[in-house]
Write a protein that holds these residues in place. Structure first.
Motif, PDB file in Angstrom:
ATOM      1  N   ARG A 492       0.785  -1.486  -0.022  1.00  0.00           N
ATOM      2  CA  ARG A 492      -0.084   0.079  -0.071  1.00  0.00           C
ATOM      3  C   ARG A 492       0.813   1.356  -0.034  1.00  0.00           C
ATOM      4  N   ASP A 493       1.992   1.178   0.967  1.00  0.00           N
ATOM      5  CA  ASP A 493       2.453   2.284   0.806  1.00  0.00           C
ATOM      6  C   ASP A 493       4.139   2.474   0.284  1.00  0.00           C
ATOM      7  N   GLY A 494       4.528   1.483  -0.207  1.00  0.00           N
ATOM      8  CA  GLY A 494       5.919   1.472  -0.645  1.00  0.00           C
ATOM      9  C   GLY A 494       5.764   0.476  -1.861  1.00  0.00           C
ATOM     10  N   CYS A 495       6.818  -0.498  -2.153  1.00  0.00           N
ATOM     11  CA  CYS A 495       6.729  -1.350  -3.097  1.00  0.00           C
ATOM     12  C   CYS A 495       6.938  -2.888  -2.544  1.00  0.00           C
ATOM     13  N   GLY A 496       6.159  -3.879  -2.921  1.00  0.00           N
ATOM     14  CA  GLY A 496       6.545  -5.242  -2.828  1.00  0.00           C
ATOM     15  C   GLY A 496       6.636  -5.894  -4.106  1.00  0.00           C
ATOM     16  N   THR A 596       5.003  -4.123  -7.251  1.00  0.00           N
ATOM     17  CA  THR A 596       3.708  -3.509  -7.062  1.00  0.00           C
ATOM     18  C   THR A 596       3.574  -2.604  -5.846  1.00  0.00           C
ATOM     19  N   GLY A 597       2.841  -1.540  -6.045  1.00  0.00           N
ATOM     20  CA  GLY A 597       2.985  -0.491  -4.615  1.00  0.00           C
ATOM     21  C   GLY A 597       3.279   1.027  -5.416  1.00  0.00           C
ATOM     22  N   ILE A 603      11.574   2.233  -8.195  1.00  0.00           N
ATOM     23  CA  ILE A 603      12.322   1.223  -8.044  1.00  0.00           C
ATOM     24  C   ILE A 603      12.539   0.685  -9.337  1.00  0.00           C
ATOM     25  N   LEU A 604      11.723   0.262 -10.223  1.00  0.00           N
ATOM     26  CA  LEU A 604      11.699  -0.472 -11.546  1.00  0.00           C
ATOM     27  C   LEU A 604      12.602   0.655 -12.521  1.00  0.00           C
ATOM     28  N   SER A 605      12.109   1.706 -12.445  1.00  0.00           N
ATOM     29  CA  SER A 605      13.192   2.585 -13.424  1.00  0.00           C
ATOM     30  C   SER A 605      14.558   2.526 -13.453  1.00  0.00           C
ATOM     31  N   SER A 635      -1.824  -5.697 -11.965  1.00  0.00           N
ATOM     32  CA  SER A 635      -1.409  -5.886 -10.790  1.00  0.00           C
ATOM     33  C   SER A 635      -2.354  -6.449 -10.115  1.00  0.00           C
ATOM     34  N   PHE A 636      -2.526  -7.652  -9.808  1.00  0.00           N
ATOM     35  CA  PHE A 636      -3.616  -8.426  -8.924  1.00  0.00           C
ATOM     36  C   PHE A 636      -3.595  -7.944  -7.431  1.00  0.00           C
ATOM     37  N   ALA A 637      -2.727  -7.077  -7.093  1.00  0.00           N
ATOM     38  CA  ALA A 637      -2.678  -6.530  -5.882  1.00  0.00           C
ATOM     39  C   ALA A 637      -3.568  -5.101  -5.867  1.00  0.00           C
ATOM     40  N   GLY A 638      -3.960  -4.738  -7.106  1.00  0.00           N
ATOM     41  CA  GLY A 638      -4.517  -3.496  -7.209  1.00  0.00           C
ATOM     42  C   GLY A 638      -3.809  -2.320  -6.944  1.00  0.00           C
ATOM     43  N   GLU A 639      -2.675  -2.080  -7.181  1.00  0.00           N
ATOM     44  CA  GLU A 639      -1.846  -1.063  -6.964  1.00  0.00           C
ATOM     45  C   GLU A 639      -0.989  -0.809  -8.322  1.00  0.00           C
ATOM     46  N   LEU A 640      -0.357   0.230  -8.381  1.00  0.00           N
ATOM     47  CA  LEU A 640       0.435   0.535  -9.567  1.00  0.00           C
ATOM     48  C   LEU A 640       1.448  -0.824  -9.631  1.00  0.00           C
ATOM     49  N   GLY A 641       1.835  -0.995 -10.540  1.00  0.00           N
ATOM     50  CA  GLY A 641       2.642  -2.432 -10.794  1.00  0.00           C
ATOM     51  C   GLY A 641       2.810  -2.960 -12.141  1.00  0.00           C
ATOM     52  N   TRP A 642       3.654  -3.969 -11.992  1.00  0.00           N
ATOM     53  CA  TRP A 642       4.231  -4.471 -13.358  1.00  0.00           C
ATOM     54  C   TRP A 642       4.570  -6.186 -12.756  1.00  0.00           C
ATOM     55  N   GLU A 643       4.258  -6.673 -13.719  1.00  0.00           N
ATOM     56  CA  GLU A 643       4.359  -8.406 -13.641  1.00  0.00           C
ATOM     57  C   GLU A 643       5.554  -8.339 -14.745  1.00  0.00           C
TER      58      GLU A 643
END
Length: 814
Positions: A492-496, A596-597, A603-605, A635-643
């Motif tokens: 929710r707050d960072g990146c997982g 995701t998060g 982080i990914l950039s 994202s199956f977590a429902g946050e900004l994210g990439w597989e």
């Protein structure tokens, strides 16, 4: 003597209760040209020595349906086929020694009542009026099943056989099948009396099913996932007190199960039948040095009572009159076990026009329902109830011989054990390990098996209680609860980052692949460079499966689906595909890391030159940490994210780079909480053939007006015109320490109006959530209902149709 049949529409191999029930139900369906082959007399396998108990109890919705049907069928079978049977509906008592067992009983009671079974929970003081010979001083209560009882297995089989013959079917006794071959798209079943040509063949060979299954290996089959256990029960001499009680009451005692001590005790004439399920159990025919005999008809193993002594002593303490009776006979016979103790009923994996109805641990209780299910598969290609729990395709090639023996013994020894939602048994693990396994283990991962793949369920911290006892709870709280909360807060707050090993990956390749697939799915296929969800329905419009599609061109489409759906979904595609289109399974070749998060882009950039401003649902090929990968913005977590999909061998480098840049590991249980808040469905949880695609709330994913017809199109158009009878909703529940479980009943006043499909705690919204199917007129947001959780009705509210978390998807699309 009737002429030997040389052709048949269906040939069933095996003449036990299940095989004969399958033949009977095919006859009921109007399929008269069917034949059953039995090497000896009917019942010669496990059926003849079966105890004949007929419980309805199960914690599986589909298995309870099947057993409920059996009990109902048996009550009227003698009259229906004009064949006398000894069927005693005595009722049964399952004893509880503590609160957790009573909660299991309350769960089963709720499920049973939803199916029309009058299960009741009893306090300790209510037990003895049902069973006057019992000691109750240390009991917490019991579950009473009024429909339980026992039946003579031989008479049951013969009654079904008579009904099958009366319906036009043929039974060939003393006619062993010796092998099969194929000719002209049909099966040739070889016997000493001649060959039989059949369109369809069924393996109903009981504990010989693995041997019969080997005949199908050259035609795409696999080794049948099973083993054989030695199960003993003993019959006592007559007991005067039981005889006197029965004469006065005019009936038999209820069947008694002390499930915490792991045995049943049943009245047999005026004596007792004691049947334990011991932990120090024994497998038979489990090694090359101990092969299964070619023929074990009407045979038993030598008595081996020493390992049952504890159970015998415990039973005598529970029912003291047992201790005053001698043992008149011991039955020690072979019982087949699948790794989870449930049978195999349905399509034979990889083999055309072949089915399995075998490996029944409780074959008498399940034979009636199994025959119905098998006949539906054969005649309709679909079943009334979703039967994935017993589908042979639930086991893929990880279920090797060692796995089956280890899990079979474990399941037998825990036959009556409670199956807590966060507890897993240790046998048969580490069958499929990703290259990330050691890294996850070092980080504190507590693993679970998904189609044999070890995935991190959660990450423990030093000092967390990982004992088996700590996980044996129906409640939310456990050693994992604090960690799941932390993992959800990280997302929710960072990146997982989570490793989702073992996704099923199927490549559809060949000229016109896209057009062919478009006629198979109810959804619209996305254009290249995008990903989209495809739903596949049966002719009734019910949901068979969900796949994510990544088109590469009109002639190449990548499909990603659930790990456990591997063989199911591959067969769905292969069953009707033209020769020009191939289906390649690439599941073992790649790894998926979901990053995701809100900090995932930052982080990914640092690890890729890919354009991370590409919109939601976009697909890009790029290097990540210097390794080739495919980036999918979902994202199956429902946050900004990439597989991040990469070669399995590259996954450790990508994982190290991501965690080194600040991504924190999280597990599958946190992901489950996160997806509930978004209303995302799971396969064979929220999505099943029990519900149509419209009932499941999937209309935005459907293309009902598209030009190519697809299975279920007419049914869905008709349903849309009249309006679905049920609706999929999200509820927030005033739950106590336990969240709503699957198939928990939903009430409006005193009327059952639906059931929960999945539930859990949402840590971002701070509420207990239940995804549910309810009567359509109650699906209005704000409607109050009750959810029955372990016997207590808890207030629940229907929420807005938008997700509970980030309803406008602003975070997801940021």
């Amino acid at each position: 003597m009737a002429a030997f049949p040389t052709t048949a529409r269906v040939a069933i191999i095996g003449g036990g209760a299940v095989g004969v029930s399958s033949l009977y139900h095919l006859a009921l369906a109007g399929w008269r040209d069917c034949v059953l082959l039995e090497r000896d007399e009917l019942t010669a396998g496990s059926t003849w020595h079966a105890a004949g108990n007929v419980p309805t109890f199960s914690t599986s919705w589909s298995v309870m349906n099947m057993q409920r049907y059996s009990a109902g069928l048996y009550r009227g079978l003698a009259a229906a086929v004009d064949y006398p049977m000894n069927y005693h509906v005595t009722g049964s008592l399952r004893l509880a020694h503590g609160r957790e067992r009573m909660r299991e009983f309350e769960r089963a009671r709720g499920m049973g009542r939803r199916q029309g079974i009058g299960l009741e929970t009893l306090g300790p003081e209510e037990i003895r009026p049902h069973y006057p010979f019992i000691e109750t001083h240390d009991l917490a209560g019991a579950l009473f099943d009024p429909d339980d009882g026992d039946i003579d297995p031989a008479q049951l089989t013969q009654a079904l056989a008579k009904g099958a013959r009366d319906g036009g079917a043929t039974i060939l006794r003393h006619t062993p099948a010796t092998g099969v071959s194929r000719a002209g798209g049909e099966w040739i079943i070889h016997t000493p009396r001649g060959d039989i040509r059949a369109e369809i063949v069924v393996n109903a060979a009981g504990y010989q099913a693995q041997r019969v299954g080997e005949w199908f290996r050259p035609f795409g089959g696999r080794r049948v996932p099973m083993m054989v256990m030695s199960h003993q029960y003993m019959l006592t001499d007559e007991i005067e007190e039981i005889g006197a009680w029965s004469r006065e009451a005019g009936r038999k005692l209820p069947l008694l199960r002390d499930v915490d001590s792991s045995y049943y005790l049943r009245q047999e004439k005026t004596g007792l039948n004691l049947g334990p399920y011991e932990r120090n159990c024994r497998a038979h025919w489990a090694t090359p040095e101990d092969p299964i005999p070619e023929d074990f008809s009407f045979q038993l193993f030598p008595d081996d009572l020493e390992r049952l002594e504890w159970h015998m002593e415990d039973a005598m303490a529970r029912v003291p009159i047992l201790g005053r009776a001698g043992i008149s006979r011991v039955i020690n016979g072979p019982i087949p076990y699948a790794p989870d103790g449930l049978p195999l009923i349905g399509p034979m994996p990889g083999v055309p026009n072949a089915y399995e109805a075998c490996v029944f641990t409780f074959g008498i209780a399940q034979a009636g329902g199994a025959g119905k299910v098998l006949a539906e598969w054969v005649t309709e290609g679909e079943t009334e109830w979703d039967m994935w729990a017993v589908d042979p395709r639930r086991y893929t090639d990880y279920a090797d011989h060692d796995y089956c023996v280890a899990k079979g013994k474990e399941t037998y020894g825990h036959e009556y054990s409670m199956h807590f939602p966060r507890h897993t048994w240790p046998a048969g693990r580490d069958k499929r390990l990703s290259p990330l396994h050691d890294r996850l283990k070092t980080a504190g991962a507590v693993f679970g098996a998904y189609n044999g793949w070890e995935r991190a369920n959660w990450f423990a911290a030093p000092g967390d209680d990982l004992s088996e006892a700590a996980t044996q709870t129906w409640g939310r709280s456990g050693p994992w609860e604090k960690r799941i909360r932390e993992e959800c807060e990280t997302v929710r707050d960072g990146c997982g980052v989570i490793a989702i090993s073992g996704f099923t990956r199927l490549a559809l390749e060949g000229k016109g692949a896209r057009a062919w697939l478009d006629g198979l799915t109810a959804s619209r296929i996305p254009r290249p460079g995008r990903i989209g969800l495809l739903y596949f329905t049966d002719r009734r419009g019910r949901v068979m499966t969900e796949m994510s599609a990544i088109p590469r061109s009109d002639d190449e489409i990548w499909l990603i689906t659930a790990a456990v759906a591997q063989w199911h979904d591959a067969e769905l595609l292969r069953a009707g595909s033209p020769e020009r289109i191939g289906v390649e399974d690439r599941s073992d070749k790649y790894e998926c890391l979901l990053v995701t998060g809100p900090r995932s882009r930052a982080i990914l950039s640092t690890l890729t030159d890919a354009d991370l401003s590409a919109p939601w649902l976009s697909v890009r090929e790029a290097a990540v940490a210097g390794r080739p990968a495919v980036l999918i913005r979902v994202s199956f977590a429902g946050e900004l994210g990439w597989e991040v999909h990469c070669a399995a061998s590259d996954a450790p480098n990508v994982w190290d780079a991501l965690t080194g840049a600040g991504a924190k590991p999280f597990g599958m249980w946190a992901l489950d909480s996160l997806r509930l808040e978004k209303g995302y469905r799971t396969w064979k949880g929220d999505l099943s053939t029990d519900y149509t695609a419209l009932e499941s709330g999937l209309e935005r994913f459907l293309a009902l007006e598209k030009a190519p017809d697809f299975p279920g199109k007419a049914a869905l158009l008709a349903e849309r015109a009249r309006g679905p009878a049920r609706s999929f909703v999200a509820l927030t529940v005033d739950a106590d320490d336990a969240d709503a479980h699957s198939m928990a009943t939903i009430w409006k006043s005193d009327e059952a109006v639906g059931e929960v499909t999945s539930g859990g705690w949402g840590y971002r919204v701070g509420a207990s959530i239940a995804l549910a199917m309810i009567r359509a007129d109650l699906a209005t947001p704000g409607t109050e209902v009750d959810v029955e959780i372990f016997g207590e009705r808890r207030r629940a509210v229907v929420r807005e149709r938008d997700p509970l978390w980030d309803p406008e998807n602003l975070r997801l699309k940021a």
